[in-house]
Each structure stands twice: as structure tokens, then as C-alpha cells.
Scaffold this active site. Structure first.
Site, PDB file in Angstrom:
ATOM      1  N   ARG A 145      47.146  40.184 -48.880  1.00 26.57           N
ATOM      2  CA  ARG A 145      48.546  40.475 -48.606  1.00 26.57           C
ATOM      3  C   ARG A 145      48.978  41.585 -49.556  1.00 26.57           C
ATOM      4  NH1 ARG A 145      48.264  34.723 -48.917  1.00 26.57           N
ATOM      5  NH2 ARG A 145      48.739  33.678 -46.934  1.00 26.57           N
ATOM      6  N   LYS A 176      50.232  32.496 -51.471  1.00 22.14           N
ATOM      7  CA  LYS A 176      51.424  31.698 -51.213  1.00 22.14           C
ATOM      8  C   LYS A 176      51.239  30.301 -51.784  1.00 22.14           C
ATOM      9  CE  LYS A 176      53.088  34.032 -47.040  1.00 22.14           C
ATOM     10  NZ  LYS A 176      53.432  33.871 -45.606  1.00 22.14           N
ATOM     11  N   HIS A 245      50.138  44.585 -43.690  1.00 28.79           N
ATOM     12  CA  HIS A 245      49.735  43.335 -43.043  1.00 28.79           C
ATOM     13  C   HIS A 245      48.889  43.607 -41.798  1.00 28.79           C
ATOM     14  CE1 HIS A 245      50.472  39.221 -44.190  1.00 28.79           C
ATOM     15  NE2 HIS A 245      50.493  38.860 -42.922  1.00 28.79           N
ATOM     16  N   ARG A 248      45.446  43.443 -42.927  1.00 30.19           N
ATOM     17  CA  ARG A 248      45.049  42.029 -43.093  1.00 30.19           C
ATOM     18  C   ARG A 248      44.698  41.416 -41.741  1.00 30.19           C
ATOM     19  NH1 ARG A 248      45.631  37.317 -46.355  1.00 30.19           N
ATOM     20  NH2 ARG A 248      46.697  35.572 -45.339  1.00 30.19           N
ATOM     21  N   HIS A 271      44.928  30.528 -45.724  1.00 28.68           N
ATOM     22  CA  HIS A 271      45.839  29.774 -44.869  1.00 28.68           C
ATOM     23  C   HIS A 271      45.702  28.283 -45.159  1.00 28.68           C
ATOM     24  CE1 HIS A 271      46.018  33.115 -41.559  1.00 28.68           C
ATOM     25  NE2 HIS A 271      46.852  33.342 -42.565  1.00 28.68           N
ATOM     26  N   TYR A 280      44.143  34.338 -34.401  1.00 23.46           N
ATOM     27  CA  TYR A 280      43.155  35.405 -34.301  1.00 23.46           C
ATOM     28  C   TYR A 280      42.110  35.128 -33.229  1.00 23.46           C
ATOM     29  CZ  TYR A 280      45.368  37.033 -38.538  1.00 23.46           C
ATOM     30  OH  TYR A 280      46.298  37.481 -39.433  1.00 23.46           O
TER      31      TYR A 280
END
Length: 302
Positions: A145, A176, A245, A248, A271, A280
Site C-alpha cells: 500500500r 492495517k 493502489h 497493488r 488481508h 481478484y
């Protein structure tokens, strides 16, 4: 009429912008006409009436976003009318618009991503050119990110949010939820980083720990990276605006196309929920569908 009184309230007391006021007026016009069509007074409207009006509006082709705006305007109107003592029930409460389909993330084609990574930045300063090249290689090669990228330091420290270990060919990043993860750093990215580090020492301020710094010698910001990436994409002749992004997304999509290992892609992206990564697979299917349409004899239209 009560609707006109409400619009006056929005204009005189809420001071809504003319454009917003026009949207409210149109939404309330639809409400009045819809209630008349149902043969029901506005004060007697019930939730099932509102759902019927929603179904009618949806049938005219309004998008979920537009339907949500209608409901918001109607809900605000009845909330105000209730405070005036005109109605005891807000018939819009509890009514939800249809969910808008989530758009697929935009990813570059493999040849476009490679062209961007191999693009020699047209910068007057060779140091900045080396920096920009390293940024692209790391974003696309490791799937970071932009916040993780600009948070990288040259070496680990007590307050560090991440660093790159060139010898170990990996980066440690805090993503995150303050969760740490390790991501591989490929050969092209390591070479680009080594070239940038040779220049960085002459630019960075003495006490600056950041891996990527601006001309002023301080940590590069998210917006500066976005600006540089947009410029590089134009130089590379890409037909779309490129943002961090997107690289990414490209990293994840291309890795999944090659490996088919969804769990590995989830781990590399950081994630928490694999359902986030599963988007994806839809991109991968689109790629496979295009190959099928172009190559399979049974896909050709007669």
C-alpha cells in the site's frame, strides 16, 4: 403545501447549496407523484408504500446510488415533518435501497505494468529518477500500500513502521490494524533500491530515517508518490491514469493468474479476510474469459 414549506426550510435555515436543493426538490416531486399514483396521502404513507415506490423507481433504470439519494431525501422530509407534529411515523425508516455492485479493482495488463516498471523516469535529477524507479518496482513487485511504502525506513528502529532487508530480499511492513507482515522483494526491486540508496545519502537530512525522501530531504508523502506515479505513467504512454493502489491490484492479479494460490496472495497482501482477496479471482476470470473469447473456436460468433 408541506413539501414547499420543507424546501423553504432547507434553503433558508439549512442553507443548502442550489444544486443540493434541486436534488431534494426532484426527490420530493417523485414522492408526491408516487403517493398520488398509489392513491395515498403523504401523511398516510406506510413502509410498504415506500417499498413500492422504490420498486417503481428501480424499474425506471435508476441506479442504486440514485435510489439511496431518494430515500435519504424522503427520510429527511418525514423526520422534519414529524418534529412539526405532522406525522407520527416515518415510513422511510427501515427501508433500504438495493446494494450497489462493488466495482472490480482496476489492474494494469502485464505488459503495461512491465512497461511502467522499465520506464526510465524523465527527471532532470538522476537521484529522483532512481528514487521513482525504486518506488514503482517496490509497489508492483511487492504489492505494498502507498502508506506502507512511505512508512518504510532505511533500517529498523523503535518507531519504525517498516524497512527493507536487501540482503534477505524481503521487506517488513506494518499494515492495517498495526499488523506486521513480511513480503518478498524481487531482484529488479533490489537493484533499483540499491541504486536509489547510493543517491539517498546526499539528499536525506542527517536524522531522517525514511527510505524514500523528497528533494527537501524529508519523508515522501502519499500525495507526492501519487503525483510522481501519474507522471511516470504518462511518460510510459499508458492509456489510463495510474495510482499506487492500481499497482497493488496489478501485483495481486498477476500473481494469482500465474500461481492460482489465493491463500498466498492473501498473506502477501495482508488481508485479514480471504473474501477481500477473492475479488481478484473475478479479475482472473475476466482475463481467462478474454483469452477464451479470442482463441477458442467455439467462442467465435458465426
Amino acid at each position: 403545501m408541506v413539501v414547499e414549506t420543507y424546501l423553504t426550510h432547507l434553503r433558508a435555515e439549512r442553507h443548502l447549496a442550489p444544486r443540493t436543493l434541486a436534488l431534494y426538490a426532484d426527490a420530493l416531486r417523485r414522492l408526491v407523484e408516487g403517493a398520488q399514483g398509489l392513491g395515498v396521502a403523504l401523511a398516510s404513507l406506510q413502509p410498504h408504500h415506500v417499498r413500492a415506490l422504490m420498486a417503481q423507481a428501480h424499474g425506471t433504470g435508476l441506479s442504486p446510488r440514485s435510489l439511496a439519494l431518494l430515500l435519504s431525501a424522503w427520510r429527511g422530509f418525514y423526520r422534519w415533518w414529524g418534529r412539526q407534529g405532522g406525522v407520527a411515523l416515518n415510513p422511510v425508516d427501515g427501508v433500504r435501497p438495493p446494494k450497489a455492485p462493488k466495482p472490480l479493482p482496476k489492474a494494469l495488463a502485464v505488459d503495461q505494468a512491465v512497461a511502467l516498471a522499465e520506464q526510465a523516469p524523465a527527471a532532470d535529477d538522476p537521484a529522483l529518477a532512481a528514487r521513482d524507479h525504486a518506488i514503482v518496482e517496490l509497489l508492483y513487485g511487492s504489492g505494498l500500500r502507498v502508506g506502507e511504502l512511505v512508512g518504510l525506513d532505511v533500517q529498523p528502529g523503535a518507531a519504525s513502521a517498516g524497512w527493507v532487508d536487501l540482503a534477505g530480499a524481503e521487506a517488513q511492513v506494518r499494515g492495517k490494524g498495526a499488523k506486521w507482515r513480511s513480503v518478498p522483494v524481487g531482484g529488479p526491486a533490489r537493484q533499483a533500491l540499491a541504486a536509489w540508496l547510493a543517491w539517498r545519502a546526499g539528499i536525506a537530512r542527517p536524522e531522517e530515517p525514511a527510505l524514500f525522501v523528497s528533494q527537501r530531504g524529508t519523508r515522501l508523502s502519499d500525495s507526492q508518490v501519487r503525483s510522481r506515479l501519474k507522471s511516470l505513467a504518462l511518460q510510459a504512454g499508458l492509456p489510463t491514469q495510474v495510482h499506487p493502489h492500481m499497482l497493488r491490484h496489478s501485483f495481486a492479479s498477476h500473481l494469482l493468474q500465474s500461481s492460482g494460490d489465493l491463500r498466498a496472495v492473501q498473506e502477501l497482501l495482508g488481508h485479514a479476510d480471504i473474501r477481500t482477496t477473492q475479488v481478484y479471482t473475478r479479475l482472473d476470470f475476466q482475463h481467462l474469459a478474454k483469452v477464451y473469447d479470442a482463441a477458442h473456436p467455439r467462442a467465435r460468433k458465426r
